[in-house]
Each structure stands twice: as structure tokens, then as C-alpha cells.
Design a protein around this motif. Structure first.
Motif, mmCIF file in Angstrom:
data_model
loop_
_atom_site.group_PDB
_atom_site.id
_atom_site.type_symbol
_atom_site.label_atom_id
_atom_site.label_comp_id
_atom_site.label_asym_id
_atom_site.label_seq_id
_atom_site.Cartn_x
_atom_site.Cartn_y
_atom_site.Cartn_z
ATOM 1 N N GLU A 175 25.264 10.204 23.221
ATOM 2 C CA GLU A 175 25.772 11.534 22.862
ATOM 3 C C GLU A 175 24.823 12.256 21.911
ATOM 4 O O GLU A 175 24.634 13.472 22.006
ATOM 5 C CB GLU A 175 27.163 11.414 22.231
ATOM 6 C CG GLU A 175 28.244 10.932 23.179
ATOM 7 C CD GLU A 175 28.462 11.888 24.348
ATOM 8 O OE1 GLU A 175 28.455 13.120 24.132
ATOM 9 O OE2 GLU A 175 28.635 11.402 25.476
ATOM 10 N N LYS A 181 22.003 13.571 23.959
ATOM 11 C CA LYS A 181 22.478 14.712 24.750
ATOM 12 C C LYS A 181 22.575 15.966 23.884
ATOM 13 O O LYS A 181 22.172 17.059 24.306
ATOM 14 C CB LYS A 181 23.846 14.381 25.347
ATOM 15 C CG LYS A 181 24.404 15.444 26.291
ATOM 16 C CD LYS A 181 25.863 15.169 26.645
ATOM 17 C CE LYS A 181 26.044 13.832 27.304
ATOM 18 N NZ LYS A 181 27.472 13.598 27.677
ATOM 19 N N PHE A 182 23.109 15.816 22.682
ATOM 20 C CA PHE A 182 23.248 16.951 21.763
ATOM 21 C C PHE A 182 21.882 17.573 21.474
ATOM 22 O O PHE A 182 21.703 18.794 21.563
ATOM 23 C CB PHE A 182 23.912 16.479 20.466
ATOM 24 C CG PHE A 182 24.307 17.583 19.531
ATOM 25 C CD1 PHE A 182 25.605 18.058 19.513
ATOM 26 C CD2 PHE A 182 23.387 18.154 18.650
ATOM 27 C CE1 PHE A 182 25.978 19.086 18.645
ATOM 28 C CE2 PHE A 182 23.742 19.168 17.784
ATOM 29 C CZ PHE A 182 25.043 19.638 17.782
ATOM 30 N N ASN A 201 27.469 22.360 23.469
ATOM 31 C CA ASN A 201 27.625 21.121 22.698
ATOM 32 C C ASN A 201 28.998 20.993 22.051
ATOM 33 O O ASN A 201 29.216 20.074 21.259
ATOM 34 C CB ASN A 201 26.560 21.048 21.599
ATOM 35 C CG ASN A 201 25.311 20.322 22.038
ATOM 36 O OD1 ASN A 201 25.355 19.479 22.926
ATOM 37 N ND2 ASN A 201 24.197 20.653 21.411
ATOM 38 N N CYS A 223 30.558 17.796 23.065
ATOM 39 C CA CYS A 223 29.667 16.723 22.612
ATOM 40 C C CYS A 223 29.815 16.498 21.107
ATOM 41 O O CYS A 223 29.843 15.351 20.636
ATOM 42 C CB CYS A 223 28.225 17.067 22.966
ATOM 43 S SG CYS A 223 27.047 15.739 22.655
#
Length: 727
Positions: free
Chosen positions: A202, A205-206, A293, A296
């Protein structure tokens, strides 16, 4: 990718080592072919042979040494398991781990130096492999149950007489073990591992979404009248032809420092709004939904809450405090409250005067957040002589460096001597450091790489600089500290010296202060020496103390000399620099306190992030929150970076550093007293490393607990605190 990675590898050491990476491209060989027993990267004098180092022998060396570290851990475990063994924890556990660890970290430090100083010699993919292999091997000793339990027994008094420094080292091992779940049952360990793995995904991904959202916006400008008053460096950064920046078109992106400087100098309000709104809505539903986001961020918060609860903490903030000088959320909240008492009323006065100034100079609309940078810059020019380009002419790099060396030699009784050694680029210099009281042998040494190289160096912004601890002090290995200082200053061109902006000078002083803490340490243990084991919220203190030295007019005169007239910085520019530091300080401090509190609230409360923002914003910010402002969605420091529930570390370190510097300031007119304070600073902050808790280090230096009064005075906000008390 490389910039984000650079931030992480050079951030303070985390006790939470269980970070994972995915998608390795380069495999580190476990055994190098025909690898000699000694480190193949070092010459006979113990310094790196940078001109002969290759990626291949770096990879081979780190692979071999990583195996040796892991084998040493296994051997220690085997010895501890012997039923007839009487354990001396320092000799049987700490000494072998310290000795083998410093060898691995030296190779690791060499690779890191090459990566930051010449990435063509050490590409990102290769360094990621080296970095991760080094982390994994270094981590082994902290997740060893036999080592943990032997240290725990010793800490309870079963290991003989131990000094306070010994206990500090043992406590480090115990804390590392606890925070990585060594005391958990197998079920909870499995949960912790799953949470950690998911958290790594995560976080990546952020960061990736913020990067993409940042890159996908640009504002094109065709009208030269809009950019004609831009500083030269900004004009070059946005020009389609940097060799002829006065010719358009120009493209403005959201990368810093272009974004910041554009808002300060663009005279077109509509363009400023467009760039500002794009920046504050990055990675949110108000931009591209596929890059949002919002979910997220909530997932990262939930995972960190689960991580904390699995380890037995109420929330992630409470867990974070285990590795901070602050010690508790209450202490941080008290500091925020004390500072806000001064910063908020100052902000009210500042914004009122700034809005009046803007209105008097042509603003015909309501004063908004995106107006502040432009009119703040205009207002400063109207009330002071501050001119960045003019100030730069007084700071040729050699004059600044000579003045810095002289200052440190006088304060800390050391001497710098240049020596010719193997380096990674012809511009790099090497200096030995000698103690003036015993100058026969150098006590440490450092490399200095000053100039920008477009394709070889990682460059986050013009003032970026790095201090890399290549090798730490270790008594058992008879090894002295070694460091590298790497910057991106202008190269000398056409007979004109490299001229530093004042921001550059601050960067040099700050990183040099950090280097001194690494290089002058007197701690015997590798795991405690220099910057090792220093709590995150004070790891920047020594660097900040050195940058505070620039607030003294005599220091500025000694390090300055106009590159043509050789005259020192005049008094009016010295006053302009001091005024710039205090200009709009209430607004800037209140904003920093907002982000600090936001971080703590997000990791201690369950409410949706936007609800937290709406609750906090009016407590710290006087102008209304824009309805689509989604700054949380791009708050990388606390979501993808290493400052989750630790953003307060920035302001905490500033308070400590200002209080320390105030002792120098109090005795500024007595040379002997200044030298005495300098000696005390060396004997505490520059010598003790992580061997003593920072609260005790501060008391040893100042004779009391820290106070925010010095920081408020430095920012010119102390009068506002007095007014509040009177009311």
C-alpha cells in the motif's frame, strides 16, 4: 523512483526494520568468485579504492559479508545454547556481532556513496539489491530469540556488571526485538507478517500514484511578460530550452522547488490558482479517479492500527513514541499548544497586514491561500534588502568552506587536513580530521563532493545535500569513522567561482553538523556510535545547531567575500537575511503545527481523513479550507515515507537545536566562554552518539530540560507569547 528511494535510505534509522521490497531486478551473489578475505573494496590504508570499484565486486562483497553476518548470528546462537556455557553478553554476543557488522556496513556505505555521488557507477537497480541484502543481514541479530533472551537476562542483572552505555545498547536490541514481534506467539507473528507485507504494498501504491499525478500536470506559458521577472534558476527549470531560457514556451509542473518558486514569482493570479489547485488535489478524486489515494490512505491507517494492536499498543502513535525522545503523545501535544499560543496570534497580525499590502498593490479579490506566497515575497522585498541573487555573490563556495572549517576548528578544537586519495570523481576531495590536543593520527575522515553533475547525481532540488556515514566507529575492530558529504552546488564556469545561495549555505552547514556527530563520536560500540541509535526526533539536532550559527552576523562576515570585490556581506544584507527568517513566521509555524497534529490525529483516531482535516484546519489556519483541497492524499511523508506518527520530529528537533544554540548566543561576546560552550557541545552531542538517552544528553549540555522559548525568540514570536500571558 530513485529520488523516493534516496529519501528512504538516507532517513534516520528506523527501529521498525520489517520493511519489505518487491520486484528485485539484480540478484546479489551469495559467494563472490576468488574473493579475498579482506574487503576487496578497501586499499591498504583502509580507505575505499573508489577508482577501482565496480558493481560486480560491490555485489560480490556485500553477498559474502551478508552471509558472514548471518553465519555469525548462527554461531552466537549455537554458543548460547550450550548447557555448560556461562554467558558474558558483551564478549559472547555483542563483540562478535559488532565486529562483523561494521564490515558489512562499510561495504554498504561505499555502495551508498557511489549511488549518491555517481549513479552511473552504481545504478539504482544494483543499489536496491545491495541495500536490501544489507538490511536483511543486519536484521538477523534483532529477530534471534536466543540473542534476545540472553540480552534480556543480562538486562535483568544476570550478566555481570554493566555500564549505562552497555545497558543502552542492550535496550536497543530488546526494543528492536519487541517492535518486530519477537515475543508474539506464532499466530500473532503470522498476522504481523501479513500486515507488514500488505503495508509495504500500500505504501508503494500511495507513492506511485502521487508521482504519476504530479507528473501528469503542467501549465504552459507562452507570454514572456509573465516570466520576465522570474529568477534565473526558475526560468531555466521551466524553459523548453535551458540554454536560452528567455525563449518560450515554458512549462510549469508540480515538482518542488519549481512549484514553490512559481507561486512566489508569477504575477498572473489565474495561473497561480490553476497550479495551486492542481497541487492540492494531487492523487485525489478531484483529479484522476484511477489515481486517487483516498482509499489507500485509509487502508494504510487501518494496517498501522492493526500492526500496533498486534504488538500490544493502543494505536500507532503510542507505538511510535517508543523510538522518540518525546516519549509520550502528551509531551508532544504540550509543545504544540505552547507554540500555537504564540504562532496563531502572530499569524492573525501577519495575514491582516499581508492582505492590506496586497489590496494596496492591486489585488481586487478576496485574499486566498494561493495568494500568500506571491504577496509574501512582494512584501518582503518592500520592507528589506533581501535579494537572493545579490546575496549569492557574497558566498563563493571556497570562502564559505574555509570559514566553516575555521569555525569548527575554533569551537571543537579539531583540524582539517586535505589528503590525496582514491575518489569517484576528480572534483571530490578528502579531509582527515585531527584532534588539536593530539594531532599525531587522524581521528576520522570524510569525502567532500560539492558540485552538480547532471547525469550522475540524484537531485531532489537545488539545495539538496546528503551526509552518508560510510563507516562507524568500532573499538573491537579498531576502526575510525568515515563519511561522505555530497551536494549539488553550481559548478564553476568561465572563470567564475561556484556561488552559493543562502539556502545552499544552510544546507552545507546543516549536513556538516550531522557529519561532525558521526565523525567526532567517542562511543566504542558500532551500534551506538555517531548517529546510530539516536531517537528520530533529535537526529537532525546537530545539523540544525550548525545552521543556527548563520544567524550570527560575525559568522556571516567570516564565511562571506564578494567574488569580485572580496568585501564581506554588508550589514544591510545580514539584517535582510535575519528578517527573511522571521517574515511570516507565525503563519509558517502554525502551518507546520497543523501538519504535525494532523499526522498524530490520523494515526490515533478512527474518523475518515477528511473529517479529521475539517476539524483541525480552523484551529491552526485562519483562511478557510478550499472545498476540494485534498492534501492528505499526497502527504507522502506520513503514508509512503518514514514519518508516520513522527512528523512532529521536525519541530521537536528545531526546539532542541534553538535552545542549544541560545547557549552559544548568550556568551557570544566572550571568546573563552564561547570555546567552553563549544567544548561542552563536542563532549555531549558530538561525542555521545546514541549511547545516552537524548533527554540526558540535553541536560548534560544545558543543565536543565529544554524549552521552546529560544525557538520563539529566533522566529521573532516571543513578544506574542508575552502578550498572550498578559491578556
Amino acid at each position: 523512483m530513485s529520488i523516493t528511494f534516496a529519501k528512504r535510505i538516507l532517513s534516520p534509522r528506523s527501529f521498525l526494520i520489517n520493511q519489505r521490497r518487491y520486484g528485485y531486478v539484480v540478484l546479489v551473489p551469495e559467494i563472490g568468485e576468488d574473493l579475498p578475505n579482506k574487503n576487496p573494496l578497501l586499499s591498504s590504508d583502509g580507505l575505499p579504492e573508489f577508482n577501482n570499484i565496480t558493481i560486480e565486486n560491490c555485489l560480490a562483497a556485500i553477498g559474502k559479508q551478508a552471509l558472514e553476518v548471518e553465519k555469525t548470528v548462527q554461531n552466537v546462537e549455537k554458543e548460547l545454547s550450550r548447557p555448560d556455557k556461562t554467558v558474558n553478553v558483551l564478549e559472547d554476543v555483542i563483540a562478535p556481532l559488532d565486529e562483523i557488522g561494521v564490515q558489512l556496513e562499510t561495504t554498504w556505505g561505499i555502495a551508498k556513496t557511489l549511488y549518491m555521488g555517481n549513479s552511473s557507477l552504481m545504478p539504482t537497480k544494483s543499489y536496491i539489491a545491495i541495500n536490501d541484502r544489507g538490511r536483511k543481514a543486519n536484521f538477523a541479530k534483532f529477530i534471534s530469540a536466543p540473542i534476545y533472551h540472553s540480552i534480556s537476562d543480562a538486562r535483568r542483572g544476570k550478566g555481570g556488571n554493566l555500564t549505562e552505555v552497555d545497558n543502552r545498547l542492550l535496550d536497543k536490541f530488546l526494543l528492536e526485538g519487541r517492535l518486530n514481534g519477537i515475543n508474539l506467539d506464532e499466530k500473532k507473528k503470522s498476522v504481523l507478517t501479513a500486515v507488514t507485507n500488505k503495508l509495504g504494498e500500500e505504501r508503494s501504491k500511495f507513492q506511485e500514484r502521487v508521482n504519476l499525478s504530479t507528473k501528469r500536470f503542467y501549465q504552459t506559458i507562452d507570454n514572456y511578460n509573465i516570466v520576465k521577472d522570474f529568477p534565473q534558476d526558475l526560468l531555466q527549470a521551466i524553459s523548453s530550452n535551458p540554454l536560452n531560457p528567455s525563449r518560450g514556451p515554458w512549462q510549469v509542473g508540480l515538482q518542488q522547488p519549481v512549484y514553490d518558486k512559481f507561486l512566489e514569482h508569477c504575477n498572473d493570479r489565474d495561473l497561480r490558482w490553476n497550479v495551486w489547485q492542481a497541487y492540492t488535489r494531487r492523487a485525489s478524486l478531484f483529479r484522476e479517479k484511477s489515481l486517487s489515494n483516498s482509499v489507500c490512505a485509509e487502508e494504510i491507517r487501518a494496517l498501522r492500527q492493526q500492526q500496533a494492536e498486534t504488538l500490544g499498543f493502543e494505536n500507532y502513535v503510542q507505538m511510535s513514541m517508543e523510538t522518540k525522545m518525546a516519549g509520550s503523545v502528551k509531551n508532544v501535544q504540550n509543545l504544540i499548544s505552547d507554540l500555537l499560543t504564540s504562532s496563531r496570534p502572530a499569524q492573525e497580525t501577519e495575514l491582516e497586514k499581508l492582505a492590506e499590502f496586497a489590496s494596496a498593490n492591486g489585488l481586487q479579490h478576496n485574499f486566498e491561500m494561493y495568494d500568500i506566497p506571491f504577496w509574501k515575497c512582494k512584501q518582503l522585498k518592500s520592507i528589506s534588502a533581501y535579494d537572493e541573487d545579490m546575496i549569492r555573490e557574497y558566498f563563493p563556495v571556497n570562502q564559505v568552506l574555509g570559514g566553516l572549517f575555521e569555525l569548527c576548528e575554533n569551537l571543537f578544537q579539531i583540524k582539517f587536513v586535505e589528503r590525496s586519495v582514491s575518489v569517484w570523481h576528480e572534483d571530490v576531495k578528502f579531509y582527515d580530521i585531527f584532534d588539536q590536543t593530539d594531532g599525531t593520527q587522524p581521528i576520522s575522515g570524510f569525502y567532500l563532493d560539492l558540485y552538480s553533475r547532471e547525469n550522475d547525481k540524484i537531485r531532489m532540488q537545488p539545495t539538496s545535500g546528503w551526509m552518508i556515514g560510510i563507516r562507524n566507529r568500532c573499538k573491537v575492530s579498531n576502526i575510525s569513522p568515515l563519511a561522505a558529504l555530497i551536494f549539488n552546488f553550481q559548478i564553476p564556469l568561465y572563470g567564475k567561482p561556484s556561488l552559493l545561495s543562502f539556502r545552499d549555505v544552510e544546507t552545507l552547514f546543516k549536513n556538516f553538523g550531522k557529519a561532525l556527530q558521526h565523525l567526532l563520536t567517542q562511543v566504542h560500540y558500532n551500534e551506538l556510535a555517531g548517529l546510530s541509535n539516536i531517537e528520530w526526533d533529535v537526529v537532525e539536532v546537530s545539523g540544525l545547531v550548525m545552521s543556527h550559527m548563520l544567524l550570527h552576523g560575525n559568522t556571516l562576515k567570516k564565511i562571506s567575500s564578494h567574488y569580485t570585490t572580496e568585501q564581506p556581506l554588508p550589514d544591510n544584507l545580514i539584517e535582510a537575511i535575519k528578517m527573511e527568517k522571521q517574515h511570516m513566521a507565525g503563519f509558517m509555524l502554525s502551518r507546520e503545527l497543523y501538519f504535525t497534529t494532523l499526522d498524530l490525529e490520523l494515526y490515533s483516531k478512527p474518523q475518515f481523513w477528511m473529517d479529521v482535516v475539517k476539524e483541525l484546519w480552523p484551529q491552526f489556519c485562519l483562511l478557510p479550507l478550499d472545498g476540494r483541497d485534498s492534501h492528505v492524499c499526497s502527504f507522502t511523508d506520513i503514508f509512503s515515507g518514514d514519518y508516520a506518527a513522527a512528523y512532529f520530529s521536525h519541530i521537536w528537533a528545531k526546539v532542541i537545536a534553538a535552545d542549544i544554540y541560545s547557549n552559544f548566543y548568550e556568551v557570544r561576546n566572550n571568546e573563552q566562554n564561547v570555546e567552553a560552550v563549544g567544548k561542552r557541545f563536542r563532549d555531549t552531542y558530538l561525542s555521545l552518539g546514541g549511547s545516552v538517552h537524548p533527554s540526558e544528553v540535553f541536560r548534560k549540555f544545558r543543565g536543565r530540560d529544554p524549552s521552546p522559548k529560544a525557538l520563539l525568540k529566533t522566529l521573532g514570536l516571543n513578544n506574542f507569547a508575552r502578550k498572550q500571558q498578559e491578556e
